[in-house]
Design a protein around this motif. Sequence first.
Motif, PDB file in Angstrom:
ATOM      1  N   GLU A 130      14.732  -5.812   5.743  1.00  0.00           N
ATOM      2  CA  GLU A 130      13.386  -5.618   5.206  1.00  0.00           C
ATOM      3  C   GLU A 130      12.946  -6.789   4.337  1.00  0.00           C
ATOM      4  OE1 GLU A 130      11.127  -3.165   5.800  1.00  0.00           O
ATOM      5  OE2 GLU A 130      12.516  -2.587   7.386  1.00  0.00           O
ATOM      6  N   ALA A 131      13.880  -7.398   3.621  1.00  0.00           N
ATOM      7  CA  ALA A 131      13.538  -8.534   2.763  1.00  0.00           C
ATOM      8  C   ALA A 131      13.068  -9.731   3.585  1.00  0.00           C
ATOM      9  CB  ALA A 131      14.745  -8.918   1.916  1.00  0.00           C
ATOM     10  N   VAL A 132      13.730  -9.946   4.707  1.00  0.00           N
ATOM     11  CA  VAL A 132      13.319 -11.052   5.586  1.00  0.00           C
ATOM     12  C   VAL A 132      11.902 -10.813   6.102  1.00  0.00           C
ATOM     13  CG1 VAL A 132      13.769 -12.197   7.786  1.00  0.00           C
ATOM     14  CG2 VAL A 132      15.670 -11.689   6.233  1.00  0.00           C
ATOM     15  N   GLN A 133      11.612  -9.572   6.484  1.00  0.00           N
ATOM     16  CA  GLN A 133      10.266  -9.255   6.955  1.00  0.00           C
ATOM     17  C   GLN A 133       9.227  -9.436   5.853  1.00  0.00           C
ATOM     18  OE1 GLN A 133      10.460  -5.303   8.597  1.00  0.00           O
ATOM     19  NE2 GLN A 133      11.616  -5.933  10.406  1.00  0.00           N
ATOM     20  N   ARG A 134       9.563  -9.033   4.622  1.00  0.00           N
ATOM     21  CA  ARG A 134       8.622  -9.184   3.508  1.00  0.00           C
ATOM     22  C   ARG A 134       8.407 -10.667   3.171  1.00  0.00           C
ATOM     23  NH1 ARG A 134       6.535  -6.251  -0.989  1.00  0.00           N
ATOM     24  NH2 ARG A 134       6.667  -4.446   0.393  1.00  0.00           N
ATOM     25  N   PHE A 135       9.451 -11.471   3.353  1.00  0.00           N
ATOM     26  CA  PHE A 135       9.305 -12.904   3.078  1.00  0.00           C
ATOM     27  C   PHE A 135       8.337 -13.536   4.075  1.00  0.00           C
ATOM     28  CE2 PHE A 135      10.579 -17.372   3.497  1.00  0.00           C
ATOM     29  CZ  PHE A 135      10.524 -17.768   2.163  1.00  0.00           C
ATOM     30  N   VAL A 136       8.428 -13.099   5.326  1.00  0.00           N
ATOM     31  CA  VAL A 136       7.534 -13.646   6.362  1.00  0.00           C
ATOM     32  C   VAL A 136       6.117 -13.103   6.194  1.00  0.00           C
ATOM     33  CG1 VAL A 136       7.101 -13.768   8.847  1.00  0.00           C
ATOM     34  CG2 VAL A 136       9.445 -13.935   7.972  1.00  0.00           C
ATOM     35  N   HIS A 137       6.015 -11.851   5.811  1.00  0.00           N
ATOM     36  CA  HIS A 137       4.700 -11.214   5.628  1.00  0.00           C
ATOM     37  C   HIS A 137       4.594 -10.683   4.194  1.00  0.00           C
ATOM     38  CE1 HIS A 137       4.170 -11.512   9.959  1.00  0.00           C
ATOM     39  NE2 HIS A 137       5.329 -10.884  10.132  1.00  0.00           N
ATOM     40  N   PRO A 138       4.340 -11.552   3.232  1.00  0.00           N
ATOM     41  CA  PRO A 138       4.312 -11.123   1.817  1.00  0.00           C
ATOM     42  C   PRO A 138       3.131 -10.220   1.513  1.00  0.00           C
ATOM     43  CG  PRO A 138       3.540 -13.384   2.029  1.00  0.00           C
ATOM     44  CD  PRO A 138       4.047 -12.997   3.392  1.00  0.00           C
ATOM     45  N   GLU A 139       3.329  -9.342   0.538  1.00  0.00           N
ATOM     46  CA  GLU A 139       2.276  -8.449   0.073  1.00  0.00           C
ATOM     47  C   GLU A 139       2.132  -8.601  -1.441  1.00  0.00           C
ATOM     48  OE1 GLU A 139       2.939  -4.472   1.293  1.00  0.00           O
ATOM     49  OE2 GLU A 139       3.304  -4.971   3.402  1.00  0.00           O
ATOM     50  N   PRO A 140       0.927  -8.413  -1.973  1.00  0.00           N
ATOM     51  CA  PRO A 140       0.722  -8.560  -3.418  1.00  0.00           C
ATOM     52  C   PRO A 140       1.475  -7.497  -4.207  1.00  0.00           C
ATOM     53  CG  PRO A 140      -1.220  -7.613  -2.372  1.00  0.00           C
ATOM     54  CD  PRO A 140      -0.329  -8.064  -1.257  1.00  0.00           C
ATOM     55  N   VAL A 141       1.954  -7.881  -5.386  1.00  0.00           N
ATOM     56  CA  VAL A 141       2.683  -6.958  -6.255  1.00  0.00           C
ATOM     57  C   VAL A 141       2.146  -7.076  -7.680  1.00  0.00           C
ATOM     58  CG1 VAL A 141       4.799  -7.029  -4.884  1.00  0.00           C
ATOM     59  CG2 VAL A 141       4.478  -8.671  -6.732  1.00  0.00           C
ATOM     60  N   ALA A 142       2.370  -6.021  -8.467  1.00  0.00           N
ATOM     61  CA  ALA A 142       1.943  -6.030  -9.871  1.00  0.00           C
ATOM     62  C   ALA A 142       3.104  -6.529 -10.720  1.00  0.00           C
ATOM     63  CB  ALA A 142       1.514  -4.628 -10.299  1.00  0.00           C
ATOM     64  N   ALA A 143       3.144  -7.842 -10.967  1.00  0.00           N
ATOM     65  CA  ALA A 143       4.285  -8.466 -11.630  1.00  0.00           C
ATOM     66  C   ALA A 143       4.534  -7.959 -13.046  1.00  0.00           C
ATOM     67  CB  ALA A 143       4.118  -9.984 -11.617  1.00  0.00           C
ATOM     68  N   PRO A 144       3.521  -7.837 -13.913  1.00  0.00           N
ATOM     69  CA  PRO A 144       3.802  -7.379 -15.288  1.00  0.00           C
ATOM     70  C   PRO A 144       4.480  -6.010 -15.326  1.00  0.00           C
ATOM     71  CG  PRO A 144       1.598  -8.312 -15.136  1.00  0.00           C
ATOM     72  CD  PRO A 144       2.093  -8.172 -13.738  1.00  0.00           C
ATOM     73  N   GLU A 145       3.998  -5.101 -14.479  1.00  0.00           N
ATOM     74  CA  GLU A 145       4.605  -3.771 -14.430  1.00  0.00           C
ATOM     75  C   GLU A 145       6.043  -3.844 -13.891  1.00  0.00           C
ATOM     76  OE1 GLU A 145       1.638  -4.532 -13.415  1.00  0.00           O
ATOM     77  OE2 GLU A 145       0.201  -3.204 -14.425  1.00  0.00           O
ATOM     78  N   MET A 146       6.267  -4.790 -12.958  1.00  0.00           N
ATOM     79  CA  MET A 146       7.619  -4.990 -12.435  1.00  0.00           C
ATOM     80  C   MET A 146       8.586  -5.341 -13.559  1.00  0.00           C
ATOM     81  SD  MET A 146       7.255  -7.110  -8.868  1.00  0.00           S
ATOM     82  CE  MET A 146       9.012  -7.513  -8.878  1.00  0.00           C
ATOM     83  N   ILE A 147       8.138  -6.201 -14.467  1.00  0.00           N
ATOM     84  CA  ILE A 147       8.990  -6.596 -15.586  1.00  0.00           C
ATOM     85  C   ILE A 147       9.362  -5.373 -16.428  1.00  0.00           C
ATOM     86  CG2 ILE A 147       9.111  -7.956 -17.714  1.00  0.00           C
ATOM     87  CD1 ILE A 147       7.247  -9.993 -16.393  1.00  0.00           C
ATOM     88  N   LEU A 148       8.354  -4.544 -16.720  1.00  0.00           N
ATOM     89  CA  LEU A 148       8.589  -3.357 -17.542  1.00  0.00           C
ATOM     90  C   LEU A 148       9.628  -2.445 -16.910  1.00  0.00           C
ATOM     91  CD1 LEU A 148       7.941  -1.398 -19.838  1.00  0.00           C
ATOM     92  CD2 LEU A 148       6.029  -0.532 -18.447  1.00  0.00           C
ATOM     93  N   PHE A 149       9.426  -2.115 -15.613  1.00  0.00           N
ATOM     94  CA  PHE A 149      10.347  -1.178 -14.967  1.00  0.00           C
ATOM     95  C   PHE A 149      11.705  -1.836 -14.689  1.00  0.00           C
ATOM     96  CE2 PHE A 149       6.265   0.888 -14.061  1.00  0.00           C
ATOM     97  CZ  PHE A 149       6.575   2.186 -14.453  1.00  0.00           C
ATOM     98  N   GLY A 150      11.706  -3.160 -14.493  1.00  0.00           N
ATOM     99  CA  GLY A 150      12.978  -3.865 -14.342  1.00  0.00           C
ATOM    100  C   GLY A 150      13.809  -3.781 -15.612  1.00  0.00           C
ATOM    101  N   VAL A 151      13.146  -3.942 -16.772  1.00  0.00           N
ATOM    102  CA  VAL A 151      13.846  -3.838 -18.055  1.00  0.00           C
ATOM    103  C   VAL A 151      14.364  -2.421 -18.274  1.00  0.00           C
ATOM    104  CG1 VAL A 151      13.535  -3.913 -20.560  1.00  0.00           C
ATOM    105  CG2 VAL A 151      12.602  -5.753 -19.132  1.00  0.00           C
ATOM    106  N   ILE A 152      13.549  -1.424 -17.931  1.00  0.00           N
ATOM    107  CA  ILE A 152      13.993  -0.025 -18.050  1.00  0.00           C
ATOM    108  C   ILE A 152      15.254   0.201 -17.211  1.00  0.00           C
ATOM    109  CG2 ILE A 152      13.416   2.377 -17.501  1.00  0.00           C
ATOM    110  CD1 ILE A 152      10.495   1.694 -18.184  1.00  0.00           C
TER     111      ILE A 152
END
Length: 295
Positions: free
Chosen positions: A95-117
């Motif tokens: 799935e990561a290879v497919q996402r790399f070829v076809h990227p989709e937008p993500v909410a980076a600031p929220e990613m940081i918050l939940f990554g820290v959690i």
Amino acid sequence: MGAGRRRLSIALGIGLVLFVAQLIGSIITGSLALLFDTAHVLTDAAGLAMALGAAVLSQRPATAHHTWGLKRAEILAATVQAAVLLGVGVFVVIEAVQRFVHPEPVAAPEMILFGVIGLVGNVAALLVLTGGQQSLNLRAAFLEVVNDALGSVAVILSALIITWTGWVQADGVVALLIGLLIIPRALKILAEAVGVLLERTPPGLDLDRVRQHIEAQPHVVRVHDLHAGRISTDLPFLTAHVVLEDECFEDGHSAQLLCTLQECIAEHFDVSIAHSTIQLEPARHAAHEAQDFTV
């Protein structure tokens, strides 16, 4: 409840809370890396639940139907955990290879918050699981949480890269790294668990050295049908047929020699084998023996 089971129970509670939190975070952010890290948390929780169940079952006493008790339960749980981790790792990579070829937008600031959690929760679980005697079952559970902690770090790094550079493919790259972290560790645990199930010689025990040491004892003629394995990670066993000089059976010396041999097996080698079964035989008994399966 033993210390190992207490640690598993606490870690399982932490894992379930993390799963809910990160699932909400993956929906909000749309991050593939966070979604797969959430899936990994779910496999962690399932693995911890299996590990806890196996830890309980392995303490049950032996019966006429289960002469070793249910000690193999921890090996079976570790095998299932490793197999599930391996499957998740392969799926993440694809799935990561497919996402790399076809990227989709993500909410980076929220990613940081939940990554820290996720990272804080996993560190707490690791602290709970650290210490004490580590069975293969507990090691597999510990390894799953280590992988998930690394996944949380990767999610945070991915979010930072996207925030600073706008390169959304970082989400796919990080998901790929998570998968590559999972696979080799899962293979290692799986190989060890299967080795126990196939009764491979315990690591660190040299059967040739065991044979030579037994045959060097007074009155021992030879050793055959020498086998060693593990019922569980903390229960190695050894069986052997030991041929003695005929006079040992005539003067009653065989009983004393049996005690000497078992004490030697339990204490002399790098792997302590408290459970050994030794059949003492006179040389003339060879005609009644079946095939010797030892090398």
